[in-house]
Design an enzyme around this catalytic site. Structure first.
Site, PDB file in Angstrom:
ATOM      1  N   ARG A 156      44.540  50.122  18.749  1.00  0.00           N
ATOM      2  CA  ARG A 156      43.377  50.491  19.571  1.00  0.00           C
ATOM      3  C   ARG A 156      42.427  51.455  18.860  1.00  0.00           C
ATOM      4  O   ARG A 156      42.843  52.383  18.191  1.00  0.00           O
ATOM      5  CB  ARG A 156      43.869  51.143  20.868  1.00  0.00           C
ATOM      6  CG  ARG A 156      42.721  51.690  21.703  1.00  0.00           C
ATOM      7  CD  ARG A 156      43.151  52.079  23.073  1.00  0.00           C
ATOM      8  NE  ARG A 156      44.020  53.257  23.084  1.00  0.00           N
ATOM      9  CZ  ARG A 156      44.422  53.835  24.196  1.00  0.00           C
ATOM     10  NH1 ARG A 156      44.065  53.350  25.372  1.00  0.00           N
ATOM     11  NH2 ARG A 156      45.218  54.882  24.145  1.00  0.00           N
TER      12      ARG A 156
ATOM     13  N   ARG B 219      42.971  57.508  18.746  1.00  0.00           N
ATOM     14  CA  ARG B 219      43.402  58.661  19.532  1.00  0.00           C
ATOM     15  C   ARG B 219      44.616  59.318  18.880  1.00  0.00           C
ATOM     16  O   ARG B 219      45.490  58.634  18.363  1.00  0.00           O
ATOM     17  CB  ARG B 219      43.755  58.200  20.957  1.00  0.00           C
ATOM     18  CG  ARG B 219      42.593  58.394  21.903  1.00  0.00           C
ATOM     19  CD  ARG B 219      42.798  57.765  23.225  1.00  0.00           C
ATOM     20  NE  ARG B 219      44.041  58.153  23.909  1.00  0.00           N
ATOM     21  CZ  ARG B 219      44.352  57.762  25.134  1.00  0.00           C
ATOM     22  NH1 ARG B 219      43.519  56.995  25.815  1.00  0.00           N
ATOM     23  NH2 ARG B 219      45.487  58.124  25.688  1.00  0.00           N
TER      24      ARG B 219
ATOM     25  N   ARG C 290      55.036  59.027  26.202  1.00  0.00           N
ATOM     26  CA  ARG C 290      54.144  58.790  27.350  1.00  0.00           C
ATOM     27  C   ARG C 290      54.756  57.753  28.278  1.00  0.00           C
ATOM     28  O   ARG C 290      54.689  57.867  29.508  1.00  0.00           O
ATOM     29  CB  ARG C 290      52.761  58.306  26.853  1.00  0.00           C
ATOM     30  CG  ARG C 290      51.933  59.423  26.241  1.00  0.00           C
ATOM     31  CD  ARG C 290      50.897  58.925  25.256  1.00  0.00           C
ATOM     32  NE  ARG C 290      49.906  58.031  25.808  1.00  0.00           N
ATOM     33  CZ  ARG C 290      49.133  57.231  25.066  1.00  0.00           C
ATOM     34  NH1 ARG C 290      49.257  57.204  23.747  1.00  0.00           N
ATOM     35  NH2 ARG C 290      48.246  56.470  25.634  1.00  0.00           N
TER      36      ARG C 290
HETATM   37  P1  AP5 Z   1      43.467  50.415  27.798  1.00  0.00           P
HETATM   38  O1  AP5 Z   1      42.627  49.726  28.814  1.00  0.00           O
HETATM   39  O2  AP5 Z   1      42.831  51.491  26.974  1.00  0.00           O
HETATM   40  O3  AP5 Z   1      44.805  50.941  28.484  1.00  0.00           O
HETATM   41  P2  AP5 Z   1      45.079  52.232  29.381  1.00  0.00           P
HETATM   42  O4  AP5 Z   1      46.086  51.860  30.404  1.00  0.00           O
HETATM   43  O5  AP5 Z   1      43.790  52.818  29.854  1.00  0.00           O
HETATM   44  O6  AP5 Z   1      45.768  53.138  28.277  1.00  0.00           O
HETATM   45  P3  AP5 Z   1      45.726  54.684  27.994  1.00  0.00           P
HETATM   46  O7  AP5 Z   1      46.439  54.854  26.697  1.00  0.00           O
HETATM   47  O8  AP5 Z   1      44.354  55.243  28.095  1.00  0.00           O
HETATM   48  O9  AP5 Z   1      46.585  55.233  29.178  1.00  0.00           O
HETATM   49  P4  AP5 Z   1      47.302  56.577  29.275  1.00  0.00           P
HETATM   50  O10 AP5 Z   1      47.614  56.658  30.718  1.00  0.00           O
HETATM   51  O11 AP5 Z   1      48.448  56.748  28.356  1.00  0.00           O
HETATM   52  O12 AP5 Z   1      46.208  57.618  28.718  1.00  0.00           O
HETATM   53  P5  AP5 Z   1      45.181  58.577  29.455  1.00  0.00           P
HETATM   54  O13 AP5 Z   1      43.999  58.689  28.600  1.00  0.00           O
HETATM   55  O14 AP5 Z   1      45.019  58.223  30.871  1.00  0.00           O
HETATM   56  O15 AP5 Z   1      44.071  49.296  26.836  1.00  0.00           O
HETATM   57  C1  AP5 Z   1      44.855  49.650  25.707  1.00  0.00           C
HETATM   58  C2  AP5 Z   1      44.574  48.654  24.560  1.00  0.00           C
HETATM   59  O16 AP5 Z   1      45.003  47.360  24.947  1.00  0.00           O
HETATM   60  C3  AP5 Z   1      43.081  48.520  24.214  1.00  0.00           C
HETATM   61  O17 AP5 Z   1      42.948  48.303  22.834  1.00  0.00           O
HETATM   62  C4  AP5 Z   1      42.620  47.286  24.996  1.00  0.00           C
HETATM   63  O18 AP5 Z   1      41.545  46.621  24.363  1.00  0.00           O
HETATM   64  C5  AP5 Z   1      43.905  46.439  25.002  1.00  0.00           C
HETATM   65  N1  AP5 Z   1      44.097  45.670  26.232  1.00  0.00           N
HETATM   66  C6  AP5 Z   1      43.852  46.074  27.511  1.00  0.00           C
HETATM   67  N2  AP5 Z   1      44.206  45.119  28.404  1.00  0.00           N
HETATM   68  C7  AP5 Z   1      44.711  44.092  27.663  1.00  0.00           C
HETATM   69  C8  AP5 Z   1      45.268  42.819  27.992  1.00  0.00           C
HETATM   70  N3  AP5 Z   1      45.358  42.407  29.277  1.00  0.00           N
HETATM   71  N4  AP5 Z   1      45.699  42.026  26.984  1.00  0.00           N
HETATM   72  C9  AP5 Z   1      45.606  42.431  25.686  1.00  0.00           C
HETATM   73  N5  AP5 Z   1      45.076  43.629  25.301  1.00  0.00           N
HETATM   74  C10 AP5 Z   1      44.646  44.435  26.274  1.00  0.00           C
HETATM   75  O19 AP5 Z   1      45.993  59.953  29.427  1.00  0.00           O
HETATM   76  C11 AP5 Z   1      46.245  60.616  28.187  1.00  0.00           C
HETATM   77  C12 AP5 Z   1      47.064  61.862  28.432  1.00  0.00           C
HETATM   78  O20 AP5 Z   1      46.341  62.779  29.290  1.00  0.00           O
HETATM   79  C13 AP5 Z   1      48.407  61.669  29.140  1.00  0.00           C
HETATM   80  O21 AP5 Z   1      49.426  61.308  28.235  1.00  0.00           O
HETATM   81  C14 AP5 Z   1      48.626  63.065  29.743  1.00  0.00           C
HETATM   82  O22 AP5 Z   1      49.054  63.970  28.757  1.00  0.00           O
HETATM   83  C15 AP5 Z   1      47.228  63.467  30.172  1.00  0.00           C
HETATM   84  N6  AP5 Z   1      46.912  63.048  31.538  1.00  0.00           N
HETATM   85  C16 AP5 Z   1      46.033  62.059  31.909  1.00  0.00           C
HETATM   86  N7  AP5 Z   1      46.003  61.933  33.235  1.00  0.00           N
HETATM   87  C17 AP5 Z   1      46.868  62.853  33.732  1.00  0.00           C
HETATM   88  C18 AP5 Z   1      47.293  63.186  35.047  1.00  0.00           C
HETATM   89  N8  AP5 Z   1      46.816  62.539  36.127  1.00  0.00           N
HETATM   90  N9  AP5 Z   1      48.226  64.159  35.179  1.00  0.00           N
HETATM   91  C19 AP5 Z   1      48.713  64.823  34.128  1.00  0.00           C
HETATM   92  N10 AP5 Z   1      48.363  64.552  32.844  1.00  0.00           N
HETATM   93  C20 AP5 Z   1      47.452  63.571  32.651  1.00  0.00           C
END
Ligand code: AP5
Length: 226
Positions: A131, A162, A173
């Site tokens: 990604r 990232r 995660r």
């Molecule tokens: P993408 O759409 O980016 O997936 P995503 O589910 O949004 O993945 P994230 O890594 O952003 O989720 P996350 O929850 O770990 O991170 P976040 O930033 O929220 O898709 C991923 C890849 O796959 C892309 O390349 C895309 O093109 C591809 N793709 C998508 N769909 C596809 C499909 N159907 N088929 C094939 N390819 C596909 O959080 C980061 C950190 O922040 C956390 O670890 C935590 O430390 C903190 N944090 C965030 N929210 C909270 C909260 N509510 N509480 C506490 N800590 C938090």
């Protein structure tokens, strides 16, 4: 505040399950904003705020930021004028404490739908290893689509990897997600607002399944009101 009900779409799912990808598609259909807590936190880190300094190590390790910090960020964001018709929560809530906090932000007239994207760990690791992300608008790209250009197709910003997209952090995660999600799923299942979608199909197929759920939700809202 308008009298009509706001549509609140909660996207649940592990890292790389496609929450951000589907949130952007829903935004293109409905015009309600995507609110990604991950993006809100990364913005705090990039701007060097006190909040950003205090959460940086947690994000780098793949842990969860404390509920008060997240609750404050969400409350501010939901209060903005573009949320008046509803919003898409991408990555929030992630535990029961956050779900209870979200309830306090909701209005009786709101229409809430929770959609969980299911994916396997090996799929997630493969997706996130390739990604690339836009730091400005948050669009993510699979490596194959970003290979010929290192800039975002939507806004022209340079794409980056990232810091938490390393296999060891991805696994951490995912472990956090597996620990926190079952009680959260039960919480929403009991309320009758919980739906699951197979997140391992191509993005357009996942979007089709989500569209069907949203159409049914709209129909149920209309029939409850009449
Ligand atoms: P993408 O759409 O980016 O997936 P995503 O589910 O949004 O993945 P994230 O890594 O952003 O989720 P996350 O929850 O770990 O991170 P976040 O930033 O929220 O898709 C991923 C890849 O796959 C892309 O390349 C895309 O093109 C591809 N793709 C998508 N769909 C596809 C499909 N159907 N088929 C094939 N390819 C596909 O959080 C980061 C950190 O922040 C956390 O670890 C935590 O430390 C903190 N944090 C965030 N929210 C909270 C909260 N509510 N509480 C506490 N800590 C938090």
């Amino acid at each position: 505040m308008k009298n009509e009900s706001r549509l609140i779409v909660v996207l649940l799912g592990g890292p790389g399950s496609g929450k951000g990808t589907q949130a952007q598609i829903i935004n293109s259909w409905l015009g309600i904003p995507q609110i990604s807590t991950g993006q809100l936190l990364r913005s705090e880190i990039d701007r060097g705020t006190e909040c950003g300094k205090s959460v940086r190590a947690i994000l780098e390790a793949g842990g969860l930021v404390d509920d008060d910090t997240i609750g404050g960020l969400i409350s501010n964001r939901i209060g903005m004028s573009d949320c008046i018709d509803g919003f898409i929560l991408d990555g929030y809530p992630r535990d029961i404490g956050q779900a209870v906090a979200l309830d306090r932000e909701l209005l009786v007239s709101d229409c809430l739908v929770v959609i969980a994207l299911s994916t396997h760990l090996d799929t997630i690791v493969r997706r996130l290893a390739g990604r690339w992300n836009c730091t400005y608008c948050g669009t993510s790209y699979a490596s194959s689509s970003s290979a010929h250009s290192n800039t975002c197709e939507k806004c022209g910003t340079v794409l980056i990897r990232r810091t938490d997209d390393h296999e060891i952090v991805i696994r951490s995660r995912f472990a956090t997600f597996q620990r926190e999600t079952p009680p959260l799923a039960d919480f929403y299942r009991k309320r009758g607002v919980y739906e699951t979608v197979n997140g391992m199909r191509p993005p357009a197929k996942v979007a089709e399944a989500i569209a069907k759920i949203l159409r049914n939700t709209a129909a149920a809202t209309v029939s409850n009101a009449s």
